[in-house]
Design a protein around this motif. Sequence first.
Motif, short mmCIF file in Angstrom:
data_model
loop_
_atom_site.label_atom_id
_atom_site.label_comp_id
_atom_site.label_asym_id
_atom_site.label_seq_id
_atom_site.Cartn_x
_atom_site.Cartn_y
_atom_site.Cartn_z
N GLY A 58 0.78 -1.23 0.00
CA GLY A 58 0.00 0.00 0.00
C GLY A 58 0.81 1.27 0.00
O GLY A 58 0.24 2.36 -0.14
N GLN A 59 2.13 1.19 0.14
CA GLN A 59 2.95 2.40 0.10
C GLN A 59 4.37 2.05 -0.33
O GLN A 59 4.79 0.90 -0.28
CB GLN A 59 2.96 3.09 1.46
N ALA A 60 5.09 3.08 -0.77
CA ALA A 60 6.47 2.93 -1.21
C ALA A 60 7.17 4.26 -0.99
O ALA A 60 6.57 5.24 -0.53
CB ALA A 60 6.53 2.51 -2.68
N ALA A 61 8.45 4.31 -1.31
CA ALA A 61 9.23 5.52 -1.11
C ALA A 61 10.08 5.80 -2.35
O ALA A 61 10.54 4.87 -3.03
CB ALA A 61 10.13 5.41 0.11
N MET A 62 10.27 7.07 -2.65
CA MET A 62 11.17 7.52 -3.71
C MET A 62 12.18 8.46 -3.05
O MET A 62 11.78 9.41 -2.36
CB MET A 62 10.39 8.23 -4.82
N LEU A 63 13.46 8.22 -3.26
CA LEU A 63 14.47 8.99 -2.54
C LEU A 63 15.80 8.97 -3.27
O LEU A 63 15.98 8.25 -4.27
CB LEU A 63 14.66 8.41 -1.13
N TYR A 64 16.73 9.77 -2.74
CA TYR A 64 18.11 9.79 -3.23
C TYR A 64 18.99 9.17 -2.15
O TYR A 64 18.95 9.57 -0.99
CB TYR A 64 18.57 11.21 -3.52
N LEU A 65 19.77 8.17 -2.53
CA LEU A 65 20.61 7.47 -1.57
C LEU A 65 21.95 7.12 -2.20
O LEU A 65 22.01 6.43 -3.22
CB LEU A 65 19.91 6.18 -1.09
N GLU A 66 23.02 7.64 -1.60
CA GLU A 66 24.37 7.27 -2.06
C GLU A 66 24.69 5.85 -1.63
O GLU A 66 24.31 5.43 -0.53
CB GLU A 66 25.40 8.26 -1.45
N PRO A 67 25.39 5.07 -2.46
CA PRO A 67 25.92 5.40 -3.78
C PRO A 67 24.99 5.02 -4.92
O PRO A 67 25.38 5.01 -6.09
CB PRO A 67 27.18 4.54 -3.84
N TYR A 68 23.70 4.71 -4.61
CA TYR A 68 22.79 4.21 -5.62
C TYR A 68 22.21 5.31 -6.50
O TYR A 68 21.82 5.07 -7.63
CB TYR A 68 21.65 3.44 -4.95
N GLY A 69 22.11 6.52 -5.96
CA GLY A 69 21.45 7.59 -6.68
C GLY A 69 19.97 7.62 -6.36
O GLY A 69 19.55 7.34 -5.23
#
Length: 327
Positions: A58-69
């Motif tokens: 029912g939910q998810a997240a979108m983010l910036y995370l080093e070193p993945y981008g």
Amino acid sequence: MGKRKARNNLEDAVLMNNATYFDYLERFKRIALSMFEWTNLPDSMDARYLERCLYYTGQAAMLYLEPYGYINTKSATSGKLNLYGLPTRIRCFSYGEINTSRRVFNGVSDAVAEINGYEDDTDDKKSTEAILVLNNWEGMATANTIELFAYRMYTVERAIDVNIKAQKTPYVVLTSEDERLSMINAMNQIDKNSMLIVGEKNTFDPNAIRTLNTQAPYIADKLTDYKHSIWNEFLTFMGVDNINEKRERLVTDETMSNNECVNLNLQSYLQPRMRAAKQFNEKYGMNVEVKLRSDIYNIIKSTESVVMDSLDDEAVEDIEKLEVANG
């Protein structure tokens, strides 16, 4: 190694029950996971995984995370709720070692953020914030309802199988223990559509056999109509245009009412995704979009083997005229 034990009729029935349930579950799941198209996502993000997270949790997240981008992950609510009942922080996690707590980005100023209960412990918001993506406004998983639809479809499908088989053998056989194996073999031959049933002359005693007529009525056609209604109810729940299949002519008011319900269900899924895409673009300067797939009709038709085009030409013309009138 010993011989493999032959399955009995009950074991065969259990296998067919399970196979039928999971078959319908997969059909429904394919449609649910194909509903929306995410465009302009960074190469490091995966729309398939994003939709699977929404489907199952029912939910998810979108983010910036080093070193993945830029990535998308599973999410779980943590921390306090703001005055609108939304989480101020979420736990972003996925396979491997990805597990980080992030402040939820809502596109508000620091002053408003403080009022809403956010905990701003750093100026590097790119690395400490995340976008919360909801499957619907309540953040409920689609999988729970899909499983109920699959169960109903499995139930009616197996009822149809049993009713059709009952037309071949509409009776109960009463016999002695000595003749039991012979009767089972004979019934198995009937079940396999054998044109000739052979019995042992010296061991088969027809006088030791009695039958009771179960008078099983043929109701497979009515069950099939019910199955069609479940399928259309599922499509309505997913927000997909469908035809309420009836043998009589559909009326315009009935069709408009169904279309309104379809659209409201669709918006309950589409709007939270659009909101998340808007926040992601605002925060990271992207141009991500989410929309209903233009080929969703073909996806449904390729998956739908249980619903037939049974409307007469006049009813179809009424639907097409209504669609033109509504633009």
